[in-house]
Design a protein around this motif. Sequence first.
Motif, PDB file in Angstrom:
ATOM      1  N   UNK A 157      -0.874  -0.381  50.887  1.00 42.24           N
ATOM      2  CA  UNK A 157      -0.243  -1.447  51.003  1.00 42.24           C
ATOM      3  C   UNK A 157       1.125  -1.286  50.449  1.00 42.24           C
ATOM      4  N   UNK A 158       1.187  -0.803  49.034  1.00 44.87           N
ATOM      5  CA  UNK A 158       2.340  -0.410  48.384  1.00 44.87           C
ATOM      6  C   UNK A 158       3.232   0.677  49.241  1.00 44.87           C
ATOM      7  N   UNK A 159       2.738   1.606  49.864  1.00 44.91           N
ATOM      8  CA  UNK A 159       3.190   2.870  50.373  1.00 44.91           C
ATOM      9  C   UNK A 159       3.956   2.103  51.585  1.00 44.91           C
ATOM     10  N   UNK A 160       3.417   0.877  52.272  1.00 48.75           N
ATOM     11  CA  UNK A 160       4.126   0.314  53.584  1.00 48.75           C
ATOM     12  C   UNK A 160       5.383  -0.576  52.974  1.00 48.75           C
ATOM     13  N   UNK A 161       4.872  -1.174  51.933  1.00 54.04           N
ATOM     14  CA  UNK A 161       5.983  -2.054  51.349  1.00 54.04           C
ATOM     15  C   UNK A 161       7.233  -1.280  50.761  1.00 54.04           C
ATOM     16  N   UNK A 162       7.034  -0.102  50.425  1.00 52.45           N
ATOM     17  CA  UNK A 162       8.099   0.581  49.679  1.00 52.45           C
ATOM     18  C   UNK A 162       9.385   0.671  50.563  1.00 52.45           C
ATOM     19  N   UNK A 163       9.192   0.481  51.848  1.00 52.64           N
ATOM     20  CA  UNK A 163      10.420   0.722  52.758  1.00 52.64           C
ATOM     21  C   UNK A 163      11.301  -0.400  52.373  1.00 52.64           C
ATOM     22  N   UNK A 164      10.505  -1.539  51.972  1.00 56.02           N
ATOM     23  CA  UNK A 164      11.512  -2.804  51.502  1.00 56.02           C
ATOM     24  C   UNK A 164      12.081  -2.516  49.950  1.00 56.02           C
ATOM     25  N   UNK A 165      11.508  -1.651  49.140  1.00 54.50           N
ATOM     26  CA  UNK A 165      12.337  -1.466  48.033  1.00 54.50           C
ATOM     27  C   UNK A 165      13.316  -0.826  47.795  1.00 54.50           C
ATOM     28  N   UNK A 166      14.548  -1.292  47.179  1.00 60.16           N
ATOM     29  CA  UNK A 166      15.529  -0.666  47.458  1.00 60.16           C
ATOM     30  C   UNK A 166      15.665   0.988  46.689  1.00 60.16           C
ATOM     31  N   UNK A 167      16.669   1.587  47.260  1.00 62.41           N
ATOM     32  CA  UNK A 167      16.505   3.138  46.661  1.00 62.41           C
ATOM     33  C   UNK A 167      16.837   3.206  45.220  1.00 62.41           C
ATOM     34  N   UNK A 168      17.667   2.334  44.579  1.00 65.79           N
ATOM     35  CA  UNK A 168      18.060   2.235  43.036  1.00 65.79           C
ATOM     36  C   UNK A 168      17.330   1.310  42.375  1.00 65.79           C
ATOM     37  N   UNK A 169      16.175   0.812  42.871  1.00 62.66           N
ATOM     38  CA  UNK A 169      15.408  -0.093  41.871  1.00 62.66           C
ATOM     39  C   UNK A 169      14.142   0.490  41.471  1.00 62.66           C
ATOM     40  N   UNK A 170      13.552  -0.331  40.612  1.00 64.43           N
ATOM     41  CA  UNK A 170      12.307   0.005  39.712  1.00 64.43           C
ATOM     42  C   UNK A 170      11.251  -0.808  40.491  1.00 64.43           C
ATOM     43  N   UNK A 171      10.070  -0.267  40.596  1.00 66.19           N
ATOM     44  CA  UNK A 171       8.755  -1.123  41.124  1.00 66.19           C
ATOM     45  C   UNK A 171       7.955  -0.977  39.657  1.00 66.19           C
ATOM     46  N   UNK A 172       7.626  -1.965  39.400  1.00 65.08           N
ATOM     47  CA  UNK A 172       6.313  -2.179  38.273  1.00 65.08           C
ATOM     48  C   UNK A 172       5.137  -2.654  38.924  1.00 65.08           C
ATOM     49  N   UNK A 173       4.143  -1.679  39.108  1.00 65.33           N
ATOM     50  CA  UNK A 173       3.030  -1.887  40.083  1.00 65.33           C
ATOM     51  C   UNK A 173       1.861  -1.701  39.342  1.00 65.33           C
ATOM     52  N   UNK A 174       0.898  -2.933  39.137  1.00 62.97           N
ATOM     53  CA  UNK A 174      -0.168  -2.734  38.209  1.00 62.97           C
ATOM     54  C   UNK A 174      -1.530  -3.159  39.099  1.00 62.97           C
TER      55      UNK A 174
END
Lengths: 247, 247, 247
Positions: free
Chosen positions: A49-66
């Motif tokens: 799920x996270x891999x699929x959502x990553x397309x919506x995460x901005x290149x310069x941003x940080x994802x806190x995933x737990x």
Amino acid sequence: MIQIFTDYGLNGPYIGQLHAAIARVAPDASAIDLMHDAPARDPFRSAYLLAALAADIRPDSVCLAVVDPGVGGERPPVIVSVDGKRFVGPGNGLFEILQRRSSRAKAWTIDWRPEKLSASFHGRDLFAPVAAMLARDEWPSCSPLGEGWRENPGRAGANWPDDLAEAIYIDGFGNVMTGLRTAGLSARAKVEVAGKLFSRVRTFGDVTESQGFWYENSLGLVEIAVNGGSAAQQYGIEAGAPVVLRN
Amino acid sequence: MIQIFTDYGLNGPYIGQLHAAIARVAPDASAIDLMHDAPARDPFRSAYLLAALAADIRPDSVCLAVVDPGVGGERPPVIVSVDGKRFVGPGNGLFEILQRRSSRAKAWTIDWRPEKLSASFHGRDLFAPVAAMLARDEWPSCSPLGEGWRENPGRAGANWPDDLAEAIYIDGFGNVMTGLRTAGLSARAKVEVAGKLFSRVRTFGDVTESQGFWYENSLGLVEIAVNGGSAAQQYGIEAGAPVVLRN
Amino acid sequence: MIQIFTDYGLNGPYIGQLHAAIARVAPDASAIDLMHDAPARDPFRSAYLLAALAADIRPDSVCLAVVDPGVGGERPPVIVSVDGKRFVGPGNGLFEILQRRSSRAKAWTIDWRPEKLSASFHGRDLFAPVAAMLARDEWPSCSPLGEGWRENPGRAGANWPDDLAEAIYIDGFGNVMTGLRTAGLSARAKVEVAGKLFSRVRTFGDVTESQGFWYENSLGLVEIAVNGGSAAQQYGIEAGAPVVLRN
């Protein structure tokens, strides 16, 4: 910007405490709740799920995933950099699929520890402050994980498939997301779930009310849905149900 | 400021993706979740709720509103300006009541399209970026909808009543909001729902525990409630239940 | 920064309206949702939860806290300052435990009133604007409550215990928070709830799957949990269940 992905659920003080911990370190960073009902205690399905959502995460941003069934256990805390996006969380396989789909992934174990580390809430005490540091372009002390790590057959997730032929998430409308990417699937590909065969359409309005189908969802995944209804209920599909592609 | 009103529910990645799409275009805009459990797939009842909530929307702000059973269907994407507030969403009647209650409403169809428009998530791909542009005082390319549009008897919502004599929303406490405005109703007006007659009081503390009543809620609507309990459960009231005024 | 603690639940427009009311007065203040499922209509249990959460509230920030069964009733609206943190909400005992645990607590009744005060939504109309003023370091007109107030045996909460030997909150995982602080409890202390005796461990990973235990949770409270399961379900524990310490 920090985007937050967890299995904490929306109730209780936990999400609020993550935000407060971020604001303490990076008061000017904006923090967005991406999703808090990731498959609970399930880094395996959450990874797809996270891999699929990553397309919506901005290149310069940080994802806190737990998503961390063994909180405080043996998995290392890690930072993973994929295509300029930095992910922070437990090294339990959660970032495996993301990394595998990129040719430019790098990973580090986090050596930094907070002054006070609770036994059960590393999201608040360790991962949130690290995400906030990264959002400020400050790096906590950490150690690079060499290529050997990624090729280690004993590491979490090493033997997981590239696409997951299962229902991985059921949303509030009863739509059933699978771990299969649509890229490369033909318009005539059929999908079998729970003993029922679904044909592909473009979107909900292309079928009559109450009809089931599969389509490319907004994350690029195969999704089973019903126009105006709940596919999960109508067909008795639960998370984890196997999915078979029929061409 | 952008205020967001949808029927997406709180689960899943959808709300987070709206916020991310807004932040991509307008990183400095603050975005507030006004409500995400608007009557699902129901622009009709949602229109009365949104019109009542509009009093709490700031004159200089933007409201991203999406309740869209036929996503990607025939309805046009629209911008509606009411008293300096700009609303962005599907032109399926959702803004009809808002517009009708203002003498200064204007509307446009949105001609702008994003580089990539998914078949099913126009909230993220089309409406959120447009709301973010408006928050930056940039206008996407769009075409004015003349007065003729509003007077077109074939348009969505044209024949809807000015006030809706129904239960339109039941909140988490079991309070029952109706689509009736209180303005002009006397202190002695009674309201009949589910075969039960309710008298008007000022607020919860004015009746004994477990007693039912109606009052002017904080949105200016007739609301049925019970002191310390759930009116919906106690009287078996569901969304859509007809409401009759008795003077 | 403003942190918000209520029993409003996540549904409906209420939380969004609080945020909008804050943004109207303090557009640059960040507002974080700490928790919106505090024990409903229950300032008594909420007071112990809020006191435990206060450790995570920043010294220079404002906490908007509303759990108010008798909204608009006789309780005064108050500001309470504890260790540099300012709390705004109803004076119904909600801040009693916080105050009692500090030697530097001060309190004021709020004399300021908004232009328009609804009968039922003081959170939006009164408390949120006041919290926003405080976040801007502006004080609304208010009157100090002398020490006499705190020592008045008739005031709300005056006779509440220092620690509450009850289940006060059950989270989304089924973990059971109690109102007992762990400080001073030995590693061998046992806790009895619902006829079952629990031993202390450090964290989830220290017991086998499905085993129940108690531990110091991330708020510093005694919490009953099960590794990989729901303690509330497994042992039939509900909020309000009495808790007994056995040494």
